[in-house]
Design an enzyme around this catalytic site. Structure first.
Site, PDB file in Angstrom:
ATOM      1  N   ASP A  50       0.836  -1.207   0.000  1.00  0.00           N
ATOM      2  CA  ASP A  50       0.000   0.000   0.000  1.00  0.00           C
ATOM      3  C   ASP A  50       0.874   1.261   0.000  1.00  0.00           C
ATOM      4  O   ASP A  50       0.360   2.376  -0.063  1.00  0.00           O
ATOM      5  CB  ASP A  50      -1.011  -0.001   1.157  1.00  0.00           C
ATOM      6  CG  ASP A  50      -0.344  -0.052   2.526  1.00  0.00           C
ATOM      7  OD1 ASP A  50       0.898  -0.144   2.590  1.00  0.00           O
ATOM      8  OD2 ASP A  50      -1.075   0.001   3.534  1.00  0.00           O
ATOM      9  N   SER A  51       2.196   1.076  -0.005  1.00  0.00           N
ATOM     10  CA  SER A  51       3.103   2.202  -0.268  1.00  0.00           C
ATOM     11  C   SER A  51       2.787   2.809  -1.629  1.00  0.00           C
ATOM     12  O   SER A  51       3.207   3.930  -1.918  1.00  0.00           O
ATOM     13  CB  SER A  51       4.559   1.734  -0.223  1.00  0.00           C
ATOM     14  OG  SER A  51       4.749   0.611  -1.064  1.00  0.00           O
ATOM     15  N   ASP A  89      -1.149  -6.211  -0.366  1.00  0.00           N
ATOM     16  CA  ASP A  89      -1.457  -5.570   0.915  1.00  0.00           C
ATOM     17  C   ASP A  89      -2.951  -5.331   1.075  1.00  0.00           C
ATOM     18  O   ASP A  89      -3.612  -4.875   0.135  1.00  0.00           O
ATOM     19  CB  ASP A  89      -0.774  -4.193   0.959  1.00  0.00           C
ATOM     20  CG  ASP A  89       0.310  -4.111   2.007  1.00  0.00           C
ATOM     21  OD1 ASP A  89       0.382  -4.992   2.884  1.00  0.00           O
ATOM     22  OD2 ASP A  89       1.107  -3.151   1.933  1.00  0.00           O
ATOM     23  N   LYS A 119      -1.351  -9.484   2.686  1.00  0.00           N
ATOM     24  CA  LYS A 119      -0.529  -9.061   3.839  1.00  0.00           C
ATOM     25  C   LYS A 119      -1.348  -8.099   4.674  1.00  0.00           C
ATOM     26  O   LYS A 119      -2.078  -7.262   4.117  1.00  0.00           O
ATOM     27  CB  LYS A 119       0.762  -8.383   3.354  1.00  0.00           C
ATOM     28  CG  LYS A 119       1.591  -7.779   4.490  1.00  0.00           C
ATOM     29  CD  LYS A 119       3.005  -7.431   4.057  1.00  0.00           C
ATOM     30  CE  LYS A 119       3.180  -6.068   3.455  1.00  0.00           C
ATOM     31  NZ  LYS A 119       2.805  -4.919   4.304  1.00  0.00           N
ATOM     32  N   GLU A 121      -1.102  -5.623   8.431  1.00  0.00           N
ATOM     33  CA  GLU A 121      -0.256  -5.097   9.507  1.00  0.00           C
ATOM     34  C   GLU A 121      -0.886  -5.390  10.857  1.00  0.00           C
ATOM     35  O   GLU A 121      -2.107  -5.391  10.988  1.00  0.00           O
ATOM     36  CB  GLU A 121      -0.095  -3.568   9.341  1.00  0.00           C
ATOM     37  CG  GLU A 121       0.680  -3.182   8.104  1.00  0.00           C
ATOM     38  CD  GLU A 121       0.858  -1.666   7.973  1.00  0.00           C
ATOM     39  OE1 GLU A 121       0.605  -0.921   8.942  1.00  0.00           O
ATOM     40  OE2 GLU A 121       1.272  -1.238   6.875  1.00  0.00           O
ATOM     41  N   GLU A 188       9.625  -4.449   9.840  1.00  0.00           N
ATOM     42  CA  GLU A 188      10.033  -3.146   9.297  1.00  0.00           C
ATOM     43  C   GLU A 188      10.606  -2.240  10.386  1.00  0.00           C
ATOM     44  O   GLU A 188      10.061  -2.140  11.496  1.00  0.00           O
ATOM     45  CB  GLU A 188       8.823  -2.449   8.635  1.00  0.00           C
ATOM     46  CG  GLU A 188       9.183  -1.071   8.078  1.00  0.00           C
ATOM     47  CD  GLU A 188       8.170  -0.482   7.111  1.00  0.00           C
ATOM     48  OE1 GLU A 188       7.168  -1.161   6.808  1.00  0.00           O
ATOM     49  OE2 GLU A 188       8.400   0.654   6.647  1.00  0.00           O
TER      50      GLU A 188
HETATM   51  O1  KIV Z   1       3.580  -1.099   1.528  1.00  0.00           O
HETATM   52  C1  KIV Z   1       4.709  -1.596   1.338  1.00  0.00           C
HETATM   53  O2  KIV Z   1       5.410  -1.327   0.363  1.00  0.00           O
HETATM   54  C2  KIV Z   1       5.196  -2.518   2.337  1.00  0.00           C
HETATM   55  C3  KIV Z   1       6.633  -2.929   2.251  1.00  0.00           C
HETATM   56  C4  KIV Z   1       7.220  -3.018   3.573  1.00  0.00           C
HETATM   57  C5  KIV Z   1       6.757  -4.196   1.547  1.00  0.00           C
HETATM   58  O3  KIV Z   1       4.475  -2.943   3.180  1.00  0.00           O
END
Ligand code: KIV
Length: 299
Positions: A50-51, A89, A119, A121, A188
């Site tokens: 989600d970056s 994400d 993924k 968090e 991270e």
């Molecule tokens: O959003 C992102 O790019 C991430 C990286 C740490 C892989 O979560």
């Protein structure tokens, strides 16, 4: 609209899981099909992070990223890759509310992108959700330490776990997520001894970003790695190319050519077929050549 799914033979979730303690897992982020196609031969794992909100859409944080955005970028990366495992994400607000919300949205991501896993968090507080999803066929990668979706609660993007209490919490978070069934965990923004401790504490591979070499694999945001994102570059990033400068130079040269009428040259123009119909006639400035093109013939 449903996804086409992956071609057979790509690296699977169990194969990533089995890499614990073995050869380091090579991972990069990707958001588009062409970039995925370029990177695919060189990586084991894509994280469609989600970056994308910050790197691609110019947002200040990842909080504004939507499920639809992640599905669009996830599907593009799946289309562009043949070999790598693809993890997408879950964006902020799409899984934290309840198990059923998390399942509904994660299933949507899996169906519509064809990705291998999602993924999310969070530490111990997300463990039940991870167990709920994995028990129902959705492989989950965890993400502990610096969690960008919690930037407002954490008070910024600083490294995590420098103090003992915070370090102990990150270790127990990673254990909780691994015990709940996550197949891998992104770690991270933590110091080296903590990364080592986390890696030694869980039976699944850790993928570090800003977390030293004491992890089972590494991930970087591709645009950081190749110099395409310059808003800020974290100190842990190693820049392997400066594509931003190359793109700028290319755009400058293009602009100069257009202004000097050097581009397009003859080789960049469609050729006129020499048919009778296209022979210039006196006083005709433009002749119709086809349904698509009007060609200037007698200038
Ligand atoms: O959003 C992102 O790019 C991430 C990286 C740490 C892989 O979560």
């Amino acid at each position: 609209m449903s996804a086409a799914g992956r071609t057979k033979g790509h690296i699977s979730v169990p194969q990533i899981r089995a890499r614990k303690g073995g050869d380091p897992i090579v991972s990069l982020t990707a958001y588009s099909a062409p970039m995925a196609a370029i990177l695919d031969p060189h990586v084991d794992l894509f994280i469609v992070g989600d970056s994308v909100g910050m790197v691609f859409y110019g947002m200040d944080s990842t909080l504004g990223v939507t499920l639809e955005m992640m599905i669009g970028h996830g599907a593009a990366v799946v289309r562009g890759s043949e070999k790598a495992c693809v993890v997408v994400d879950m964006p902020f607000g799409s899984y934290q509310e309840s198990h059923s919300q998390a399942f509904r949205n994660a299933a949507k991501v899996m169906k519509r992108t064809g990705c291998d896993a999602v993924k999310l968090e969070g530490g111990a507080e997300m463990a039940e959700t991870v167990a709920f999803l994995t028990a129902r066929g959705i492989p989950v990668m965890g993400h502990v330490g610096l969690m960008p979706q919690s930037v407002n609660s954490l008070g910024g993007y600083r490294a995590r776990g420098r103090g003992r209490a915070e370090a102990m919490k990150i270790i127990s978070d990673a254990r909780a997520i691994a015990d709940a069934g996550a197949f891998s965990i992104v770690v991270e923004g933590v110091v080296e001894p903590l990364a080592r401790e986390v890696t030694n504490s869980v039976v699944v591979p850790t993928i570090g970003i800003g977390a030293s070499a004491e992890c089972d694999g590494q991930v970087l945001v591709t645009e950081d790695m190749v110099g395409l994102f310059n808003d800020f570059t974290p100190s842990f990033v190693k820049r392997y190319a400066d594509l931003g400068s190359l793109v700028g130079e290319a755009a400058e040269a293009y602009g100069q050519d257009v202004r000097a009428r050097r581009f397009p040259a003859a080789e960049h123009c469609f050729k006129v077929k020499n048919t009778k119909r296209n022979q210039p006639s006196l006083g005709t400035r433009y002749n119709r050549h086809s349904d698509l093109y009007y060609l200037k013939l007698d200038a």
